[in-house]
Scaffold this motif. Structure first.
Motif, PDB file in Angstrom:
ATOM      1  N   ARG A 111      -0.413  64.215 -10.221  1.00  0.00           N
ATOM      2  CA  ARG A 111      -0.068  65.529  -9.677  1.00  0.00           C
ATOM      3  C   ARG A 111      -0.386  66.664 -10.643  1.00  0.00           C
ATOM      4  O   ARG A 111      -0.944  67.660 -10.250  1.00  0.00           O
ATOM      5  CB  ARG A 111       1.439  65.595  -9.334  1.00  0.00           C
ATOM      6  N   CYS A 112       0.007  66.527 -11.923  1.00  0.00           N
ATOM      7  CA  CYS A 112      -0.084  67.679 -12.840  1.00  0.00           C
ATOM      8  C   CYS A 112      -1.053  67.447 -14.005  1.00  0.00           C
ATOM      9  O   CYS A 112      -1.275  68.364 -14.798  1.00  0.00           O
ATOM     10  CB  CYS A 112       1.294  68.040 -13.377  1.00  0.00           C
ATOM     11  N   CYS A 118       4.124  61.583 -13.255  1.00  0.00           N
ATOM     12  CA  CYS A 118       5.086  61.720 -14.352  1.00  0.00           C
ATOM     13  C   CYS A 118       6.499  61.936 -13.809  1.00  0.00           C
ATOM     14  O   CYS A 118       6.686  62.268 -12.628  1.00  0.00           O
ATOM     15  CB  CYS A 118       4.672  62.871 -15.275  1.00  0.00           C
ATOM     16  N   CYS A 166       7.203  65.385 -12.166  1.00  0.00           N
ATOM     17  CA  CYS A 166       6.623  65.568 -10.822  1.00  0.00           C
ATOM     18  C   CYS A 166       7.352  64.717  -9.779  1.00  0.00           C
ATOM     19  O   CYS A 166       7.422  65.098  -8.612  1.00  0.00           O
ATOM     20  CB  CYS A 166       5.132  65.234 -10.821  1.00  0.00           C
ATOM     21  N   CYS A 183      -1.133  62.263 -15.314  1.00  0.00           N
ATOM     22  CA  CYS A 183      -0.330  62.281 -14.085  1.00  0.00           C
ATOM     23  C   CYS A 183      -1.211  62.738 -12.925  1.00  0.00           C
ATOM     24  O   CYS A 183      -1.942  63.718 -13.040  1.00  0.00           O
ATOM     25  CB  CYS A 183       0.860  63.225 -14.266  1.00  0.00           C
TER      26      CYS A 183
HETATM   27 ZN   LIG Z   1       3.158  65.309 -13.433  1.00  0.00          ZN
END
Ligand SMILES: [Zn+2]
Ligand SMILES: [Zn+2]
Length: 232
Positions: A46-47, A61, A64, A44
């Motif tokens: 972001r994370c 994901c 997120c 993902c």
């Molecule tokens: Zn994520």
């Protein structure tokens, strides 16, 4: 400690072998072992959570998308799986700093391909009592060579871990949030709009998110995470 010192000295004297299979190798890993590392090739954006879809492109994901985290971008090249987990364990718990230099180099190789570099690197701080126990902060040991490699200054003075926290992976979602809330303090203004937090492993993402939240409150606009490995 004596054992780890001898190990560190040996690896400085004989650097031309693979740390995983002992075959001749430059820079600590042979080509075969490097190819077989557990790459987090579909994480993902972001994370960093490994995604099972193989659609290509950059994905975010479901979690997120629903709850955008304070972290804007995670760059995490590996899954927390063999042999990366073993190298991290030796680095963190057996004082084998040479393994840390190898992991930092591998992370740096991944970052070479990324376009936007931050203005400042911030290693995720340890609680002072943990730092005393270990003798070094593994995040700072990873961040130092990256700072030199990419010519980015390092700030390990402004962020502090002011509360002891229990290991995040043993807790449920609500407990994790409570556990990490208020764990960090930013004690002085951050002289950058775009920073990257450096850490060894991202387990749930709560720790880096809490620190990112504090940094944004202190005026930082964009927070990336640079970590070696992500747990699924
Ligand atoms: Zn994520
Ligand atoms: Zn090898």
């Amino acid at each position: 400690m004596v054992y780890s010192c001898i190990n560190n000295i040996l690896s400085l004297l004989y650097p031309d072998h693979c740390r995983l299979c002992d075959a001749p190798a430059r820079a600590g890993l042979c080509a075969g072992c490097r190819d077989e590392l557990p790459y987090n090739s579909q994480g993902c954006r972001r994370c960093g959570l490994p995604l099972t879809l193989t659609l290509g492109g950059e994905l975010v994901c479901g979690h997120c998308l629903q709850h955008p985290p304070a972290v804007d971008r995670s760059l995490i090249p590996f899954l927390y799986a063999a042999p990366i987990d073993r190298l991290i364990g030796q680095f963190k718990f057996s004082g084998r700093l040479a393994q840390g230099r190898l992991l930092s180099r591998l992370l740096g190789d991944h970052l070479e391909r990324q376009a936007t570099l931050p203005e400042l690197l911030i290693p995720v701080p340890l609680h002072p009592s943990r730092l005393r126990q270990r003798g070094y902060n593994q995040a700072l040991e990873l961040a130092r060579p990256l700072g030199r490699r990419f010519a980015i200054p390092l700030d390990h003075q402004s962020c502090h871990r002011i509360r002891h926290t229990r290991p995040q992976h043993a807790l449920n979602k609500r407990q994790r949030r409570q556990n990490i809330r208020g764990a960090f303090q930013v004690s002085q203004p951050i002289a950058a709009r775009h920073v990257a937090l450096v850490d060894d492993v991202v387990t749930t993402g709560d720790t880096v998110n809490e620190l990112a939240r504090q940094l944004k409150r202190a005026g930082v606009v964009r927070v990336d995470v640079w970590a070696v490995a992500r747990t699924p």
